[in-house]
Design an enzyme around this catalytic site. Structure first.
Site, PDB file in Angstrom:
ATOM      1  CE1 TYR A 105      38.043  44.738  43.451  1.00 54.75           C
ATOM      2  CE2 TYR A 105      38.057  45.158  45.936  1.00 54.75           C
ATOM      3  CZ  TYR A 105      38.791  45.193  44.715  1.00 54.75           C
ATOM      4  OH  TYR A 105      40.031  45.300  44.477  1.00 54.75           O
ATOM      5  CD  GLU A 106      39.453  39.726  43.064  1.00 54.55           C
ATOM      6  OE1 GLU A 106      39.984  39.284  42.103  1.00 54.55           O
ATOM      7  OE2 GLU A 106      39.876  39.561  44.109  1.00 54.55           O
ATOM      8  CG  HIS A 123      40.043  42.453  46.750  1.00 54.02           C
ATOM      9  ND1 HIS A 123      41.105  42.188  46.128  1.00 54.02           N
ATOM     10  CD2 HIS A 123      40.280  43.286  47.764  1.00 54.02           C
ATOM     11  CE1 HIS A 123      41.920  42.967  46.449  1.00 54.02           C
ATOM     12  NE2 HIS A 123      41.662  43.593  47.314  1.00 54.02           N
ATOM     13  CG  ASN A 175      42.556  57.265  48.184  1.00 58.81           C
ATOM     14  OD1 ASN A 175      43.254  56.144  48.352  1.00 58.81           O
ATOM     15  ND2 ASN A 175      41.679  57.749  48.437  1.00 58.81           N
ATOM     16  CG  HIS A 235      46.035  42.516  44.302  1.00 61.93           C
ATOM     17  ND1 HIS A 235      45.887  42.343  45.587  1.00 61.93           N
ATOM     18  CD2 HIS A 235      45.732  43.633  43.870  1.00 61.93           C
ATOM     19  CE1 HIS A 235      45.655  43.418  46.242  1.00 61.93           C
ATOM     20  NE2 HIS A 235      45.267  44.453  45.170  1.00 61.93           N
ATOM     21  CB  ALA A 270      45.964  50.398  49.244  1.00 57.80           C
ATOM     22  CB  SER A 293      48.170  48.500  47.047  1.00 57.80           C
ATOM     23  OG  SER A 293      47.005  47.882  46.624  1.00 57.80           O
ATOM     24  CG  HIS A 340      43.168  51.452  40.573  1.00 57.82           C
ATOM     25  ND1 HIS A 340      43.151  50.755  41.899  1.00 57.82           N
ATOM     26  CD2 HIS A 340      44.238  50.581  40.057  1.00 57.82           C
ATOM     27  CE1 HIS A 340      44.057  49.762  41.986  1.00 57.82           C
ATOM     28  NE2 HIS A 340      44.441  49.666  40.839  1.00 57.82           N
ATOM     29  CG  MET A 367      37.207  48.527  48.828  1.00 54.61           C
ATOM     30  SD  MET A 367      36.822  48.683  46.968  1.00 54.61           S
ATOM     31  CE  MET A 367      36.647  50.254  46.789  1.00 54.61           C
ATOM     32  CB  SER A 368      41.056  43.938  51.861  1.00 59.66           C
ATOM     33  OG  SER A 368      41.910  44.871  52.295  1.00 59.66           O
TER      34      SER A 368
HETATM   35  N1  HPA Z   1      38.202  53.867  49.305  1.00 61.55           N
HETATM   36  C1  HPA Z   1      38.109  52.573  49.274  1.00 61.55           C
HETATM   37  N2  HPA Z   1      39.224  51.555  48.984  1.00 61.55           N
HETATM   38  C2  HPA Z   1      40.461  52.284  48.811  1.00 61.55           C
HETATM   39  C3  HPA Z   1      40.454  53.405  49.105  1.00 61.55           C
HETATM   40  C4  HPA Z   1      39.174  54.333  49.092  1.00 61.55           C
HETATM   41  O1  HPA Z   1      39.357  55.644  49.084  1.00 61.55           O
HETATM   42  N3  HPA Z   1      41.835  53.936  48.645  1.00 61.55           N
HETATM   43  C5  HPA Z   1      42.361  52.604  48.573  1.00 61.55           C
HETATM   44  N4  HPA Z   1      41.646  51.658  48.738  1.00 61.55           N
END
Ligand code: HPA
Length: 274
Positions: A87-88, A85, A237, A63, A115, A32, A249, A213-214
């Site tokens: 998580y997908e 990912h 964030n 993506h 990200a 991202s 998100h 998450m990657s």
């Molecule tokens: N947690 C998990 N994955 C993320 C986050 C987060 O705070 N920010 C961007 N990807």
């Protein structure tokens, strides 16, 4: 090297290699915030991953699922726009496909971007962090199942993970671009939901600086295959519980947009220095 990968991925790599316009030097997985990167480099060939038989379709907005052969400053690049990912719901063998294809196409280096949420209280949205080490509860087990018994070659390759020489190039690039590049430990959580404040508190106590998450499996697998690996996180964030505001998100994509010029500048400088 023995890799427990599905035969269809080996065939897919052969297919891509046959149609490749050149042997790339450097592979980049664009997370991202770097999705637009492709518009500022010379593109030789773009392949929609949906046209590659067996390539897992991306289910995430932003993506796009494209592979580009590109050039910048005389460097031949392989760009993955969109990643796969965990998580997908995909198995780890699918998630490491960009790393595997980079290896099969002959790249000597891979730069992975992502990200991430900032755990370290000194990190703020918009910061960039060089991932100097990694942690994860799930991924190591999955990766060992994937590679099977550790080969001598693989074990040797993992001695320099992430690549110190590559990390030094990145530090140098940040210095030249006057970017205050943070450094820290990237922690992978499987997702798909963001973490709880209690999880983040624990990860912070165990040395995590950023959460995403990657990356960890992609990086580990690429290093195992013999690529020099480095990765950079865009802190989009504050991780859950670090600030009072609720995570969304939209916050992640908004910050990634704000920081994209800085991130692009850094990546371009890195390319020119590799
Ligand atoms: N947690 C998990 N994955 C993320 C986050 C987060 O705070 N920010 C961007 N990807």
């Amino acid at each position: 090297m023995n890799l427990n990968l599905n035969l269809k991925y080996k065939e897919l790599a052969d297919l891509l290699k046959e149609t490749a316009p050149f042997k790339p030097d450097l592979s980049l997985i664009l997370g991202s915030g770097l999705g637009n990167f492709t518009s500022s480099v010379k593109l030789f060939k773009t392949i929609f991953t949906s046209e590659l038989p067996g390539y897992p379709p991306s289910t995430i907005i932003g993506h796009e699922g494209k592979i580009h052969f590109a050039e910048y400053e005389g460097k031949k690049l392989l760009l993955f726009q969109g990643r796969i990912h965990f998580y997908e719901g995909y198995p780890i063998s699918a998630c490491v496909l960009p790393a595997f294809l980079s290896h099969k196409l002959g790249c000597s280096k891979i730069l992975i971007t992502n990200a991430a949420g900032g755990i370290n209280p000194n990190f703020h949205p918009g910061d960039l962090m060089l991932d100097i080490s990694f942690n994860s509860f799930t991924i190591k087990k999955e990766i060992s199942l994937l590679i099977g018994p550790m080969s001598e070659e693989g074990a040797n390759n993992l001695r320099d993970f992430p690549s110190e020489a590559f990390n030094n190039i990145i530090r140098n690039a940040a210095h030249k671009e006057k970017i205050d590049l943070k450094e820290g430990v990237y922690w992978l959580s499987k997702g798909p939901s963001y973490e709880t404040p209690a999880e983040i508190k624990m990860m912070g106590k165990f040395g995590g600086d950023a959460i995403g998450m990657s990356t960890v499996h992609e990086a580990l697998f690429a290093a195992y295959c013999g690529l020099e690996v480095a990765s950079i996180s865009c802190i989009t964030n504050y991780a859950a519980g670090i600030s009072k505001s609720k995570l969304s998100h939209a916050e992640v994509t908004d910050t990634a947009n704000i920081v994209k010029d800085k991130f692009e500048r850094l990546v371009k400088r890195i390319i020119s220095l590799v």
